[in-house]
Design an enzyme around this catalytic site. Sequence first.
Site, PDB file in Angstrom:
ATOM      1  N   ASP A 147      56.589 -25.652  12.339  1.00  0.00           N
ATOM      2  CA  ASP A 147      56.958 -26.115  13.685  1.00  0.00           C
ATOM      3  C   ASP A 147      55.706 -26.478  14.478  1.00  0.00           C
ATOM      4  O   ASP A 147      54.589 -26.091  14.117  1.00  0.00           O
ATOM      5  CB  ASP A 147      57.794 -25.061  14.430  1.00  0.00           C
ATOM      6  CG  ASP A 147      57.061 -23.739  14.637  1.00  0.00           C
ATOM      7  OD1 ASP A 147      56.280 -23.350  13.745  1.00  0.00           O
ATOM      8  OD2 ASP A 147      57.242 -23.111  15.698  1.00  0.00           O
ATOM      9  N   GLU A 212      56.832 -20.257  14.356  1.00  0.00           N
ATOM     10  CA  GLU A 212      55.607 -19.521  14.729  1.00  0.00           C
ATOM     11  C   GLU A 212      55.236 -19.761  16.179  1.00  0.00           C
ATOM     12  O   GLU A 212      54.767 -18.862  16.877  1.00  0.00           O
ATOM     13  CB  GLU A 212      54.442 -19.954  13.812  1.00  0.00           C
ATOM     14  CG  GLU A 212      53.162 -19.124  13.990  1.00  0.00           C
ATOM     15  CD  GLU A 212      52.244 -19.587  15.117  1.00  0.00           C
ATOM     16  OE1 GLU A 212      51.350 -18.810  15.502  1.00  0.00           O
ATOM     17  OE2 GLU A 212      52.405 -20.710  15.632  1.00  0.00           O
TER      18      GLU A 212
HETATM   19  C1  LIG Z   1      31.937 -16.480  17.878  1.00  0.00           C
HETATM   20  C2  LIG Z   1      33.013 -17.353  17.672  1.00  0.00           C
HETATM   21  C3  LIG Z   1      33.233 -18.555  18.537  1.00  0.00           C
HETATM   22  C4  LIG Z   1      34.673 -18.850  18.557  1.00  0.00           C
HETATM   23  C5  LIG Z   1      35.025 -20.168  19.027  1.00  0.00           C
HETATM   24  C6  LIG Z   1      36.506 -20.316  19.044  1.00  0.00           C
HETATM   25  C7  LIG Z   1      36.941 -21.513  18.365  1.00  0.00           C
HETATM   26  C8  LIG Z   1      38.433 -21.552  18.117  1.00  0.00           C
HETATM   27  C9  LIG Z   1      38.713 -22.334  16.916  1.00  0.00           C
HETATM   28  C10 LIG Z   1      39.882 -22.519  16.362  1.00  0.00           C
HETATM   29  C11 LIG Z   1      41.087 -21.948  16.883  1.00  0.00           C
HETATM   30  C12 LIG Z   1      42.260 -22.539  16.192  1.00  0.00           C
HETATM   31  C13 LIG Z   1      43.459 -21.818  16.627  1.00  0.00           C
HETATM   32  C14 LIG Z   1      44.692 -22.383  15.946  1.00  0.00           C
HETATM   33  C15 LIG Z   1      45.765 -21.392  15.824  1.00  0.00           C
HETATM   34  C16 LIG Z   1      46.501 -21.200  17.098  1.00  0.00           C
HETATM   35  C17 LIG Z   1      47.620 -20.240  16.935  1.00  0.00           C
HETATM   36  C18 LIG Z   1      48.495 -20.263  18.147  1.00  0.00           C
HETATM   37  O1  LIG Z   1      48.553 -21.223  18.856  1.00  0.00           O
HETATM   38  N1  LIG Z   1      49.217 -19.196  18.421  1.00  0.00           N
HETATM   39  C19 LIG Z   1      50.084 -19.092  19.558  1.00  0.00           C
HETATM   40  C20 LIG Z   1      51.314 -18.403  19.059  1.00  0.00           C
HETATM   41  C21 LIG Z   1      52.340 -18.244  20.046  1.00  0.00           C
HETATM   42  N2  LIG Z   1      52.876 -19.326  20.523  1.00  0.00           N
HETATM   43  O2  LIG Z   1      52.680 -17.156  20.370  1.00  0.00           O
HETATM   44  C22 LIG Z   1      49.434 -18.275  20.658  1.00  0.00           C
HETATM   45  O3  LIG Z   1      49.826 -18.454  21.807  1.00  0.00           O
HETATM   46  O4  LIG Z   1      48.552 -17.472  20.384  1.00  0.00           O
HETATM   47 ZN   LIG Z   2      49.630 -22.636  14.420  1.00  0.00          ZN
HETATM   48 ZN   LIG Z   3      49.968 -23.445  17.598  1.00  0.00          ZN
END
Ligand SMILES: CCCCCCCC/C=C\CCCCCCCC(=O)N[C@@H](CC(N)=O)C(=O)O
Ligand SMILES: [Zn+2]
Ligand SMILES: [Zn+2]
Length: 530
Positions: A147, A212
Amino acid sequence: MLAWLTARGTKRRRWIACGLGVGLPVLVLLALVLACLINAWSVSEPDWHYQLRPSGSGHLINDSLFEERLGRFQAALRIPTISVDARNLNESALEEFKNFLQTSFPRLHGGNEDKITCEVVSNYSFLYEIKGSDESLTPYLLAAHLDVVPVEEDKWNYDPFEAMKDGEYIYARGAFDDKHAVMGILEALDYFLFTKNESVKRTFYVGIGHDEEVSGRQGAAKIAEVLHNRGVKTMDFVLDEGFVVLTNALPGVQVPVALVGVSEKGYAEVSVSVDGVSGHSSMPPKESAIGIISKAVSRLEAYPQPHFFDSSSVEYTTLETAAPHSSFLYKLIYSNLWLFKNIVSNQFLESASTAATVRTTTAPTLFNAGYKINVVPSTATAYINHRVHPKQTIEDVLEYDREVIGDSRVNVTLNTDTYIRPHPISPYGPDSPQYKLLARSILEVFPQSFVAPGTMIATTDTKYYLNFSKNVYRFAPTFLDIEDMPRLHGHDERIRVENYREVVDFFFRLMVNANQVNARPLHVHARNEL
Ligand SMILES: CCCCCCCC/C=C\CCCCCCCC(=O)N[C@@H](CC(N)=O)C(=O)O
Ligand SMILES: [Zn+2]
Ligand SMILES: [Zn+2]
């Protein structure tokens, strides 16, 4: 002492005393500077990292089928599997996606039950089981979700569901989060089982959730239940989305860092509310409910939660690992964190993405108050989304909130239904075969990068898989420059075309390598072989 100073030759002695008083600290300082410089000059990639680097290069999957694979990926991106909230999924798109997967990968969806079975879970999620011949090997799980989050179509420069390829990039909602993984895993699996005809020793599972983005309660949670009911209790490791290969994320580091999420911050929804007096807007009270809550929210932003950065933090290791790959100034800093940790910590707090790794974040995301322009409402509520740092408990966070607000009229309440505690830290050192397996597979596909652990700042479906393994990792084989961060869940989400080749390659290599762990030792070569 007095007698000694007033005796003959006092002047010379005073000079000596003074010299010692000034000279000793200078000497200590010089020794300190020298020690730091030596640390910086001598810093190098640890042996076990070297040993994981591949001796050869080139993609394993470099066949003529890439254009076909790319076409299938674009087709997947064209199906708008948008999740708005748990009760508002695009069911017709989910149905279409289900049919699309079944027709795109016929060999994975029937007729080869000796190799692979597929169960549809909660109508739209998928659980594949790839049976291995050696039952003594603990299985593993690869996870992803199909999704995507909604789009603000008018803010995009491309149609978010056309999957336009401009030569270098494909632009589409879900290109990065997380359909590349869904399609990459299935392409690699099809290739692994039916083109390469690999004989599978270690059983593994592929779990693809369909919700998710809105909690994962129908998708990943149910997949975990099905696995549990089948008697699967332990996984060797679990790999789901998370961090990626990042450029320009760490100060002073030009080399891409493949950050592996070895833990994940907790998730908390907190309401901040007041129940006061209502009345006529022509005679407003000194402090309205809206005023009280605005002040509370403003204080929460002005006084953020404490930050954590010391030798027991995962981020400490992130930077120590980055040291050999940094500019000289940062080599000096990252190889002497015992001295510079406060400077580094303050620098981390300057940017939203790095700050998120060292503290519990506080995001006011909803505000409810009022219903008519000339009525002073008696109640106001703001909602705060906290991402809880593993070094704090939710009680610590709430206590801090209450203290900062400092107003007994304000109620601070946790939504216990949605609270998720920070995840435990999975092993990430040289003694973890699972981390090394992952690092090796990453380096085979991204040899220009280095692998480092990190704390995942957002939530993933891994929360449902924690009971299966202590080795839970959050990593997707995609490239992201820190400047492209706003595209995640934002406008003009994209992935490099060549990166998609690497995605498929990465999952294929992971399957090959995981099939070998404990079955036969990983090939280890000496430094001079490289
Ligand atoms: C020392 C480290 C530096 C860090 C830099 C941060 C860089 C971030 C890079 C990538 C992040 C990619 C994240 C993608 C996954 C996102 C998962 C997500 O969106 N989860 C949602 C789930 C939900 N809807 O509940 C959320 O809100 O967390
Ligand atoms: Zn994701
Ligand atoms: Zn996401």
